[in-house]
Write an enzyme that holds these catalytic residues in place. Structure first.
Site, short mmCIF file in Angstrom:
data_model
loop_
_atom_site.label_atom_id
_atom_site.label_comp_id
_atom_site.label_asym_id
_atom_site.label_seq_id
_atom_site.Cartn_x
_atom_site.Cartn_y
_atom_site.Cartn_z
N ILE A 208 0.86 -1.18 0.00
CA ILE A 208 0.00 0.00 0.00
C ILE A 208 0.89 1.23 0.00
CG2 ILE A 208 -1.80 1.28 1.24
CD1 ILE A 208 -2.75 -1.45 0.23
N HIS A 209 0.73 2.11 -1.01
CA HIS A 209 1.59 3.28 -1.03
C HIS A 209 0.97 4.52 -1.66
CE1 HIS A 209 2.16 2.26 -5.26
NE2 HIS A 209 2.70 3.46 -5.42
N ARG A 210 -0.13 4.39 -2.40
CA ARG A 210 -0.65 5.54 -3.14
C ARG A 210 -1.26 6.58 -2.19
NH1 ARG A 210 -0.72 5.28 -8.64
NH2 ARG A 210 -0.30 3.23 -9.52
N ARG A 243 6.25 6.25 2.63
CA ARG A 243 5.10 7.13 2.80
C ARG A 243 4.06 6.50 3.73
NH1 ARG A 243 2.70 7.48 -2.29
NH2 ARG A 243 3.94 9.29 -2.84
N ASP A 281 -2.14 -1.60 -4.23
CA ASP A 281 -2.59 -0.44 -5.00
C ASP A 281 -1.55 -0.06 -6.05
OD1 ASP A 281 -0.61 0.71 -3.43
OD2 ASP A 281 -1.96 2.06 -2.35
#
Length: 360
Positions: A208-210, A243, A281
């Site tokens: 998950i990073h967006r 992030r 994602d």
């Protein structure tokens, strides 16, 4: 000898770029200068890839990272322009949809240097995504648009590219070449399965990073809750993007899943090969899951890789924790045939020949 400057800055670009760089090195007809913008600066998301990919380290590392989109793109544009004025290449090669991609295309076009966009024509039709803005503008600036799918070709035609002075060509997905080439090396070199004491085909790989998933507490909380619930039944392995790590800490969100640092490409290939299901994602990981014959739960509201959804290899669930768990349970028991040929063969060679035709 003709010269190209390749602009990379993020993990997927290192992987895609490695395929073409190996071909350029082998053919010895074109000189390549690699520029790393520094967008991904973590050791496991940057330097280690060049070592693993067995390609030369970048000639230039601009060390631009950790900034807002405008500042990052602006600084990249300035520094890339300096490199292009010095190197005077015949073309600039950019990949995908990052700020590095856009900055490279803009710098080249303003200097009347040909732009080659690999992975052109993709659309999510969501203008809230910075990646969508980057890819649309980059496509419009490009002289050679290397498309991975028929859908990408149709997207460009619907935007009027048949009337633009640009070559639009379907080559296939260069990421497939990388997965096929590096799989054997990864089997011999990667140790992540043993290091984490994972049982093959008995764990879930998640990434998950967006921004759309990390910047709002409720959204990130829903996703992490779903992963925690799944983890209660089968281990979930989460290589944690910087992030996402920052947001989890800011929001005070705890998790029970197996959090590990960002992984090198070989270790990620092994995690993909031996996991049961992928939850992500990431655009690139959706395809890598398919290439490794794994179903994928897409934690977004749309995907550029619609072929995977249409063929039943991926499903779109957004950040809805109930849908995430429902799709996971379905894929856990579903037998899926991965015999469809969606993304071409010998893609790197085809792209190379088109580049040579453009600049020679």
């Amino acid at each position: 000898m003709k010269k190209v400057v390749t602009i990379v800055g993020a993990r997927p670009q290192f992987i895609k770029g490695a395929v073409l760089s190996r071909i350029i090195l082998r053919k010895k007809e074109i000189k390549e200068i690699i520029v790393h913008t520094g967008q991904h600066f973590d050791q496991n998301m940057s330097a280690v890839f060049f070592e693993e990919m067995q390609i030369p380290a970048p000639t230039y590392n601009l060390n631009i990272n950790g900034l807002h989109h405008g500042a990052m793109t602006g600084q990249m544009l300035e520094k890339i322009e300096e490199v292009l004025l010095l190197e005077k290449p015949d073309a600039v090669v950019v990949y995908g949809d990052t700020n590095s991609t856009l900055a490279g295309a803009m710098a080249a076009k303003k200097l009347h240097i040909k732009v080659i966009h690999i992975e052109a024509g993709l659309r999510s039709f969501n203008m809230l995504m910075p990646e969508e803005i980057n890819r649309i503008v980059t496509d419009r600036l490009s002289d050679l648009l290397s498309c991975p799918t028929d859908t990408a070709i149709r997207n460009l035609r619907s935007e009027g590219f048949d009337t633009f002075p640009a070559n639009v060509e379907k080559h296939g997905d260069i990421m497939k070449d990388a997965v096929l080439f590096y799989a054997a090396l990864a089997e011999n070199k990667a140790t992540v399965i043993q290091d984490l004491a994972l049982e093959k085909n008995k764990f879930v790989l998640a990434t998950i990073h967006r921004q759309e998933n990390t910047d709002e507490k409720e959204v990130l909380q829903n996703i992490m809750q779903a992963l925690d619930d799944i983890h209660a039944h089968i281990p979930v392995v989460l290589p944690l993007h910087p992030r996402t790590a920052k947001r989890l800490k800011e929001f005070g969100i705890n998790t029970n899943v197996n959090v590990i640092p960002p992984q090198g490409y070989f270790d990620m290939l092994m995690l993909l090969k031996y996991c049961k299901v992928v939850i992500t994602d990431s655009g690139g990981l959706q395809k890598e899951a398919f290439f490794n014959k794994k179903c994928c739960i897409v934690v977004r509201e749309q995907t550029e890789w619609v072929e995977l959804v249409d063929a039943g290899y991926a499903s779109i669930v957004g950040s809805d924790k109930i849908k995430i768990k429902e799709e996971f349970n379905r894929y856990l028991t579903q037998e899926t045939s991965f015999d469809a040929t969606l993304y071409g063969t010998d893609v790197g060679e085809k792209i190379y020949e088109s580049i040579k035709k453009l600049i020679v």
